[in-house]
Design a protein around this motif. Structure first.
Motif, mmCIF file in Angstrom:
data_model
loop_
_atom_site.group_PDB
_atom_site.id
_atom_site.type_symbol
_atom_site.label_atom_id
_atom_site.label_comp_id
_atom_site.label_asym_id
_atom_site.label_seq_id
_atom_site.Cartn_x
_atom_site.Cartn_y
_atom_site.Cartn_z
ATOM 1 N N ALA A 89 0.832 -1.201 0.000
ATOM 2 C CA ALA A 89 0.000 0.000 0.000
ATOM 3 C C ALA A 89 0.863 1.244 0.000
ATOM 4 C CB ALA A 89 -0.940 0.005 1.201
ATOM 5 N N GLN A 90 0.471 2.234 -0.782
ATOM 6 C CA GLN A 90 1.213 3.492 -0.827
ATOM 7 C C GLN A 90 1.046 4.261 0.484
ATOM 8 O OE1 GLN A 90 -0.214 6.358 -3.740
ATOM 9 N NE2 GLN A 90 1.889 6.888 -4.281
ATOM 10 N N TYR A 91 -0.216 4.282 0.951
ATOM 11 C CA TYR A 91 -0.537 4.909 2.233
ATOM 12 C C TYR A 91 -1.612 4.083 2.928
ATOM 13 C CZ TYR A 91 1.772 9.157 0.518
ATOM 14 O OH TYR A 91 2.686 10.057 0.027
ATOM 15 N N ALA A 92 -1.619 4.153 4.257
ATOM 16 C CA ALA A 92 -2.698 3.585 5.057
ATOM 17 C C ALA A 92 -3.403 4.737 5.751
ATOM 18 C CB ALA A 92 -2.165 2.592 6.075
ATOM 19 N N ILE A 93 -4.706 4.844 5.557
ATOM 20 C CA ILE A 93 -5.489 5.916 6.161
ATOM 21 C C ILE A 93 -6.129 5.360 7.416
ATOM 22 C CG2 ILE A 93 -7.501 7.404 5.878
ATOM 23 C CD1 ILE A 93 -5.409 6.347 2.892
ATOM 24 N N ILE A 94 -5.780 5.936 8.570
ATOM 25 C CA ILE A 94 -6.233 5.426 9.861
ATOM 26 C C ILE A 94 -6.971 6.530 10.619
ATOM 27 C CG2 ILE A 94 -4.351 3.747 9.994
ATOM 28 C CD1 ILE A 94 -2.925 5.669 11.926
ATOM 29 N N ASP A 95 -7.758 6.132 11.623
ATOM 30 C CA ASP A 95 -8.432 7.127 12.455
ATOM 31 C C ASP A 95 -8.142 6.907 13.941
ATOM 32 O OD1 ASP A 95 -9.996 4.897 12.942
ATOM 33 O OD2 ASP A 95 -11.796 5.692 11.968
ATOM 34 N N ASP A 96 -7.039 6.252 14.216
ATOM 35 C CA ASP A 96 -6.576 6.035 15.588
ATOM 36 C C ASP A 96 -5.085 6.338 15.634
ATOM 37 O OD1 ASP A 96 -5.725 5.077 18.052
ATOM 38 O OD2 ASP A 96 -7.132 3.399 18.048
ATOM 39 N N ALA A 97 -4.714 7.415 16.333
ATOM 40 C CA ALA A 97 -3.327 7.886 16.366
ATOM 41 C C ALA A 97 -2.370 6.862 16.971
ATOM 42 C CB ALA A 97 -3.246 9.206 17.139
ATOM 43 N N ASP A 98 -2.912 5.901 17.724
ATOM 44 C CA ASP A 98 -2.035 4.886 18.326
ATOM 45 C C ASP A 98 -1.365 4.024 17.257
ATOM 46 O OD1 ASP A 98 -2.709 5.763 20.829
ATOM 47 O OD2 ASP A 98 -4.185 4.182 21.211
ATOM 48 N N TYR A 99 -1.878 4.047 16.033
ATOM 49 C CA TYR A 99 -1.334 3.198 14.972
ATOM 50 C C TYR A 99 -0.530 3.992 13.940
ATOM 51 C CZ TYR A 99 -4.371 -0.348 16.926
ATOM 52 O OH TYR A 99 -4.976 -1.244 17.785
ATOM 53 N N LEU A 100 -0.216 5.243 14.257
ATOM 54 C CA LEU A 100 0.654 6.025 13.373
ATOM 55 C C LEU A 100 2.028 5.370 13.295
ATOM 56 C CD1 LEU A 100 -0.226 9.697 14.352
ATOM 57 C CD2 LEU A 100 -0.439 8.682 12.074
ATOM 58 N N ALA A 101 2.516 5.221 12.062
ATOM 59 C CA ALA A 101 3.813 4.557 11.879
ATOM 60 C C ALA A 101 4.542 5.193 10.703
ATOM 61 C CB ALA A 101 3.620 3.062 11.652
ATOM 62 N N GLY A 102 4.916 6.439 10.852
ATOM 63 C CA GLY A 102 5.679 7.099 9.801
ATOM 64 C C GLY A 102 4.802 7.833 8.804
ATOM 65 N N GLU A 103 5.444 8.380 7.795
ATOM 66 C CA GLU A 103 4.763 9.260 6.845
ATOM 67 C C GLU A 103 3.799 8.530 5.919
ATOM 68 O OE1 GLU A 103 8.307 9.362 3.463
ATOM 69 O OE2 GLU A 103 7.995 11.085 4.782
ATOM 70 N N ARG A 104 3.837 7.208 5.902
ATOM 71 C CA ARG A 104 2.933 6.469 5.028
ATOM 72 C C ARG A 104 1.629 6.092 5.719
ATOM 73 N NH1 ARG A 104 6.346 1.876 2.132
ATOM 74 N NH2 ARG A 104 4.298 1.479 1.146
ATOM 75 N N THR A 105 1.447 6.532 6.963
ATOM 76 C CA THR A 105 0.149 6.434 7.608
ATOM 77 C C THR A 105 -0.422 7.843 7.722
ATOM 78 O OG1 THR A 105 1.280 6.423 9.757
ATOM 79 C CG2 THR A 105 0.510 4.300 8.904
ATOM 80 N N LEU A 106 -1.652 8.002 7.236
ATOM 81 C CA LEU A 106 -2.318 9.299 7.240
ATOM 82 C C LEU A 106 -3.486 9.240 8.212
ATOM 83 C CD1 LEU A 106 -2.436 9.935 3.369
ATOM 84 C CD2 LEU A 106 -0.655 10.621 5.006
ATOM 85 N N LEU A 107 -3.539 10.216 9.123
ATOM 86 C CA LEU A 107 -4.557 10.218 10.171
ATOM 87 C C LEU A 107 -5.759 11.062 9.753
ATOM 88 C CD1 LEU A 107 -5.248 9.349 13.100
ATOM 89 C CD2 LEU A 107 -4.216 11.506 13.870
ATOM 90 N N VAL A 108 -6.957 10.492 9.895
ATOM 91 C CA VAL A 108 -8.212 11.207 9.652
ATOM 92 C C VAL A 108 -9.087 11.062 10.896
ATOM 93 C CG1 VAL A 108 -8.130 10.852 7.145
ATOM 94 C CG2 VAL A 108 -9.311 9.175 8.601
ATOM 95 N N GLU A 109 -10.153 11.868 10.960
ATOM 96 C CA GLU A 109 -11.015 11.798 12.134
ATOM 97 C C GLU A 109 -11.857 10.529 12.144
ATOM 98 O OE1 GLU A 109 -13.343 15.296 12.624
ATOM 99 O OE2 GLU A 109 -11.618 16.570 13.066
ATOM 100 N N ASP A 110 -12.346 10.128 10.979
ATOM 101 C CA ASP A 110 -13.198 8.942 10.863
ATOM 102 C C ASP A 110 -12.927 8.288 9.518
ATOM 103 O OD1 ASP A 110 -15.744 7.543 9.847
ATOM 104 O OD2 ASP A 110 -16.210 7.827 11.977
ATOM 105 N N GLY A 111 -12.505 7.030 9.540
ATOM 106 C CA GLY A 111 -12.096 6.357 8.305
ATOM 107 C C GLY A 111 -13.205 6.255 7.273
ATOM 108 N N LEU A 112 -14.408 5.876 7.714
ATOM 109 C CA LEU A 112 -15.524 5.729 6.781
ATOM 110 C C LEU A 112 -15.924 7.075 6.194
ATOM 111 C CD1 LEU A 112 -17.787 4.194 5.378
ATOM 112 C CD2 LEU A 112 -19.134 4.392 7.480
ATOM 113 N N LEU A 113 -16.044 8.097 7.035
ATOM 114 C CA LEU A 113 -16.418 9.421 6.535
ATOM 115 C C LEU A 113 -15.356 9.967 5.590
ATOM 116 C CD1 LEU A 113 -17.957 11.107 9.724
ATOM 117 C CD2 LEU A 113 -19.132 10.008 7.803
#
Length: 432
Positions: free
Chosen positions: A53-77
């Motif tokens: 995967a180029q990026y993983a879009i997550i909505d839980d900051a506990d799973y941030l792992a470098g610049e290839r994880t992007l944090l959003v407020e709600d994954g589905l939204l």
């Protein structure tokens, strides 16, 4: 830092697409980590990146792992907002459709017809809900010339949510029937909920394809003061020749076209698909080729030869409207002895007992060799069917079929998706 929709759109436009399943990740995908009652895909973000995967879009900051994880407020939204933003970059026609019955078959027919002239996209399978529609929109490629998006609903408000994402330029409702009555709150709720597609088309001045035979849908169109209508039998007049077992129709020239679909209800779906094709400038020949070459699969109105038996497999879904139509058609179709294997109709709420009893009354007036009923709700049909075979679950049916092999018979198998009646095919195959 939480990323916004514009950033997601930029990442998407340079990606190879979107995935929500680590088992299906392709190199360069955006992985959206969605949550459900029994899973949290945020925990799979690192795995998705490892798989390409180029990026993983997550909505839980506990799973941030470098610049290839992007944090959003709600994954589905975030997924829905991305699909909406991407839709606004598209300039192709998008045909949106919904309905209580027949929407997937009609979608496939429209796709088959339009594909005779255009590079067409259509919803895959039944990815027609709040997750499936965004994924479908995001699957439209720059080379596609037209798209067909199916939209399903369990309650009022669902279709509005989906049309706001897909923003169809054209649309149709196949029918209004007794489906998902529990969520919609009755048949009037179904009418209002499905009508949310018409509300959108009215506001956007879109084009509506109307089934010639449905006064209810024509009323829904008229009461909104809508103007842009295409009636299903006007662009290329067709006449039903027969629908037992397969639909055959005649052109004005007298030429007969054979389809691979059973039942008069599918003739209405065929007419809608032709109307869409003619509107988009397909020739009569192209429309008829699209219809005649479409072969149903996935256990939807599908004829299957199993051992010495012929089976009409329609076990993908069931509600009172589709069940009664299928049974009535089957009763009129040539072939003996005839047996029906019917499973529960789900999501009927307080109407469940009444609707299953009504189904039993319908069956009691028809002459079937055997009636086999499966599921807890089907016990309400027994009041009218004292000689029917009843099984609380499909496993009891499996055992009965092993002990009572069925041979040289014509069978209808139909039930709601949750009961998965296609499992009986293996036991019919052994009935030699």
């Amino acid at each position: 830092m939480i990323v916004n929709t514009q950033t997601l759109l930029e990442r998407f436009l340079s990606s190879t697409g979107v995935s929500t399943d680590t088992r299906k990740i392709q190199a360069g995908n955006l992985f959206f980590a969605l949550k459900g009652p029994n899973f949290n895909a945020n925990a799979m973000a690192a795995e998705a990146i490892e798989k390409g995967a180029q990026y993983a879009i997550i909505d839980d900051a506990d799973y941030l792992a470098g610049e290839r994880t992007l944090l959003v407020e709600d994954g589905l939204l975030a997924l829905q907002a991305l699909a909406t933003a991407y839709r606004q970059t598209l300039t192709i026609p998008i045909v949106g459709l919904t309905g209580s019955n027949g929407k997937t078959t009609t979608k496939e027919l429209i796709f088959s017809v339009l594909s005779q002239k255009y590079h067409c996209f259509a919803t895959s399978g039944n990815l027609n809900n709040h997750i499936g529609v965004p994924l479908s929109v995001l699957s439209i490629k720059k080379e596609h010339e037209i798209a067909v998006i199916e939209m399903g609903a369990n309650k009022q408000g669902d279709i509005k949510e989906l049309v706001d994402i897909a923003q169809p330029t054209h649309g149709l409702i196949t029918n209004i029937g007794k489906a998902h009555l529990e969520g919609f709150g009755g048949i009037e709720g179904v009418r209002k909920g499905k009508g949310e597609l018409f509300d959108f088309l009215q506001a956007s001045k879109g084009v509506t394809f109307l089934p010639q035979q449905s006064g209810v849908i024509q009323e829904m169109f008229s009461e909104r003061g809508m103007q842009n209508a295409v009636y299903s039998n006007e662009a290329m007049p067709t006449t039903l020749v027969e629908a037992k077992p397969m639909v055959r129709y005649a052109l004005a020239s007298g030429e007969i076209i054979d389809s691979h679909l059973p039942g008069i209800y599918n003739f209405e779906n065929i007419q809608l698909a032709i109307a869409v094709g003619k509107f988009f400038s397909l020739s009569d020949e192209q429309c008829n080729t699209g219809i005649s070459t479409y072969i149903p699969n996935n256990h939807r109105s599908q004829f299957i030869k199993i051992g010495s038996n012929q089976v009409l497999m329609d076990a993908y879904n069931a509600n009172p409207s589709s069940m009664s139509a299928a049974i009535s058609h089957f009763a009129e179709t040539e072939g003996n002895p005839k047996l029906v294997i019917l499973g529960d109709m789900f999501e009927l709420g307080e109407s469940s007992a009444e609707e299953h009893a009504a189904l039993g009354k319908l069956l009691a007036g028809l002459s079937f060799e055997k009636v086999l009923l499966v599921g807890q709700h089907m016990q309400h049909a027994l009041i009218h069917l004292p000689s029917a075979y009843y099984f609380p679950d499909k496993f009891g049916l499996h055992t009965w079929l092993q002990d009572h092999p069925i041979q040289d018979s014509f069978l209808l198998v139909k039930g709601s998706r949750g009961i998965q009646l296609e499992s009986v095919l293996a036991f019919l195959e052994n009935s030699k």
